[in-house]
Design a protein around this motif. Structure first.
Motif, mmCIF file in Angstrom:
data_model
loop_
_atom_site.group_PDB
_atom_site.id
_atom_site.type_symbol
_atom_site.label_atom_id
_atom_site.label_comp_id
_atom_site.label_asym_id
_atom_site.label_seq_id
_atom_site.Cartn_x
_atom_site.Cartn_y
_atom_site.Cartn_z
ATOM 1 N N UNK A 221 9.922 -32.309 0.927
ATOM 2 C CA UNK A 221 9.039 -32.799 2.001
ATOM 3 C C UNK A 221 8.215 -31.664 2.601
ATOM 4 N N UNK A 222 8.827 -30.510 2.774
ATOM 5 C CA UNK A 222 8.108 -29.377 3.363
ATOM 6 C C UNK A 222 6.930 -28.957 2.489
ATOM 7 N N UNK A 223 7.029 -29.211 1.176
ATOM 8 C CA UNK A 223 5.942 -28.869 0.257
ATOM 9 C C UNK A 223 4.952 -30.011 0.080
ATOM 10 N N UNK A 224 5.133 -31.095 0.838
ATOM 11 C CA UNK A 224 4.185 -32.204 0.776
ATOM 12 C C UNK A 224 4.548 -33.297 -0.189
ATOM 13 N N UNK A 225 5.759 -33.252 -0.774
ATOM 14 C CA UNK A 225 6.201 -34.309 -1.676
ATOM 15 C C UNK A 225 6.807 -35.436 -0.841
ATOM 16 N N UNK A 226 6.309 -36.658 -1.033
ATOM 17 C CA UNK A 226 6.902 -37.804 -0.360
ATOM 18 C C UNK A 226 8.210 -38.158 -1.061
ATOM 19 N N UNK A 227 9.274 -38.327 -0.292
ATOM 20 C CA UNK A 227 10.592 -38.678 -0.827
ATOM 21 C C UNK A 227 10.932 -40.056 -0.291
ATOM 22 N N UNK A 228 11.032 -41.043 -1.193
ATOM 23 C CA UNK A 228 11.090 -42.444 -0.794
ATOM 24 C C UNK A 228 12.291 -43.124 -1.441
ATOM 25 N N UNK A 229 13.094 -43.794 -0.628
ATOM 26 C CA UNK A 229 14.249 -44.543 -1.122
ATOM 27 C C UNK A 229 13.822 -45.939 -1.552
ATOM 28 N N UNK A 230 14.384 -46.407 -2.657
ATOM 29 C CA UNK A 230 14.189 -47.782 -3.105
ATOM 30 C C UNK A 230 15.546 -48.481 -3.012
ATOM 31 N N UNK A 231 15.630 -49.587 -2.299
ATOM 32 C CA UNK A 231 16.928 -50.235 -2.097
ATOM 33 C C UNK A 231 17.403 -51.000 -3.327
ATOM 34 N N UNK A 232 18.686 -51.299 -3.334
ATOM 35 C CA UNK A 232 19.296 -52.224 -4.290
ATOM 36 C C UNK A 232 18.980 -51.850 -5.742
ATOM 37 N N UNK A 233 19.240 -50.612 -6.090
ATOM 38 C CA UNK A 233 19.004 -50.174 -7.465
ATOM 39 C C UNK A 233 19.872 -48.975 -7.769
ATOM 40 N N UNK A 234 19.991 -48.698 -9.075
ATOM 41 C CA UNK A 234 20.592 -47.467 -9.538
ATOM 42 C C UNK A 234 19.526 -46.583 -10.140
ATOM 43 N N UNK A 235 19.932 -45.744 -11.091
ATOM 44 C CA UNK A 235 19.012 -44.768 -11.672
ATOM 45 C C UNK A 235 17.791 -45.428 -12.320
ATOM 46 N N UNK A 236 17.980 -46.583 -12.946
ATOM 47 C CA UNK A 236 16.857 -47.287 -13.571
ATOM 48 C C UNK A 236 16.154 -48.154 -12.531
ATOM 49 N N UNK A 237 15.476 -47.494 -11.630
ATOM 50 C CA UNK A 237 14.921 -48.135 -10.442
ATOM 51 C C UNK A 237 14.035 -49.320 -10.799
ATOM 52 N N UNK A 238 13.133 -49.141 -11.761
ATOM 53 C CA UNK A 238 12.142 -50.167 -12.076
ATOM 54 C C UNK A 238 12.748 -51.370 -12.769
#
Length: 255
Positions: A221-238
């Motif tokens: 985040x300090x370097x400007x990267x957005x860090x976003x959680x996606x609910x109800x998923x594991x590693x294969x988010x999509x």
């Protein structure tokens, strides 16, 4: 299906391409996966559809060629992807990379900044993996020598990873699968994390909320990267939460 030679010997990367508006969106799969399988639903989701989309299989995986004499380091994968994108007339793309594909996407953006305008990383590898964590692990691939893997380790991995992952992993060239895993564990110099922090493009890192924030999230985040959680998923988010992934992806890529 489209294709382009990406090595001096003419080995080809292949991809499924969906027509649509520019700039193009490029999808890169993880270790032992295939982009048309893992990203098809995402690419045609109502929130993400309508963009020219290249669901590209890395050399050695899926529908691409599987040369046994290729090194399969992350840098080599990035160089091959760059050759394919240039052949396709792609520049300034939005690159979406899952797991190892995210690591390749970072190296691609670092080495070929003209090809990448935005970066969306989906639970991507950023750091070296300690030898003690490589086996038994989720696949244990990097815990074998290449000789061990070819002599029987591949069959052991097939039993360990389960039918869903093996459905695409079995398409990979044995050398490609093992060498990619070993180089992913070793990481790059500088590391993918260090490259990511220095990139001057919009960057977002999606992670599965149940796993908690990724290591080093404050630094990202300090370097400007957005860090976003996606609910109800594991590693294969999509795959686990298509709607949640699409919502997070469209917000990231619109920024």
């Amino acid at each position: 299906m489209r294709h382009a030679p990406v090595t001096p010997d003419g080995h080809r990367i292949r991809w499924v391409e969906l027509p649509g508006a520019e700039p193009a969106r490029v999808y890169l799969h993880g270790l032992g996966a295939s982009s048309p399988v893992y990203f098809a639903a995402a690419a045609v989701h109502p929130l993400l559809a309508g963009r020219r989309s290249l669901l590209l299989d890395l050399l050695g995986f899926g529908i691409s060629d599987r040369p046994a004499d290729f090194r399969y380091a992350l840098e080599d994968h990035a160089d091959a992807v760059a050759a394919a994108l240039r052949a396709a007339g792609v520049a300034g793309a939005e690159v979406v990379g899952h797991s190892m594909g995210g690591a390749v996407a970072i190296v691609l953006a670092h080495r070929y900044p003209e090809l990448v305008a935005k970066l969306l990383l989906v639970d991507a590898n950023l750091d070296p993996i300690a030898p003690a964590a490589q086996r038994p692990g989720s696949s244990g691939l990097a815990g074998y020598t290449e000789e061990e893997f070819l002599a029987g380790g591949r069959d052991e991995v097939a039993e360990r990873v389960g039918p869903s992952w093996w459905a695409t992993m079995r398409l990979a060239g044995p050398e490609a699968l093992h060498r990619s895993a070993v180089h992913l564990a070793r990481a790059t110099v500088p590391t993918m994390r260090e490259m990511l922090l220095d990139l001057d493009v919009p960057r977002t890192f999606l992670y599965p909320a149940p796993d908690g924030e990724p290591h080093g999230a404050p630094g990202l985040r300090a370097a400007g990267v957005r860090v976003v959680a996606v609910p109800e998923c594991g590693h294969n988010v999509m795959l686990d939460n298509p709607d949640g992934f699409a919502a997070a992806a469209v917000e990231a890529l619109a920024g």
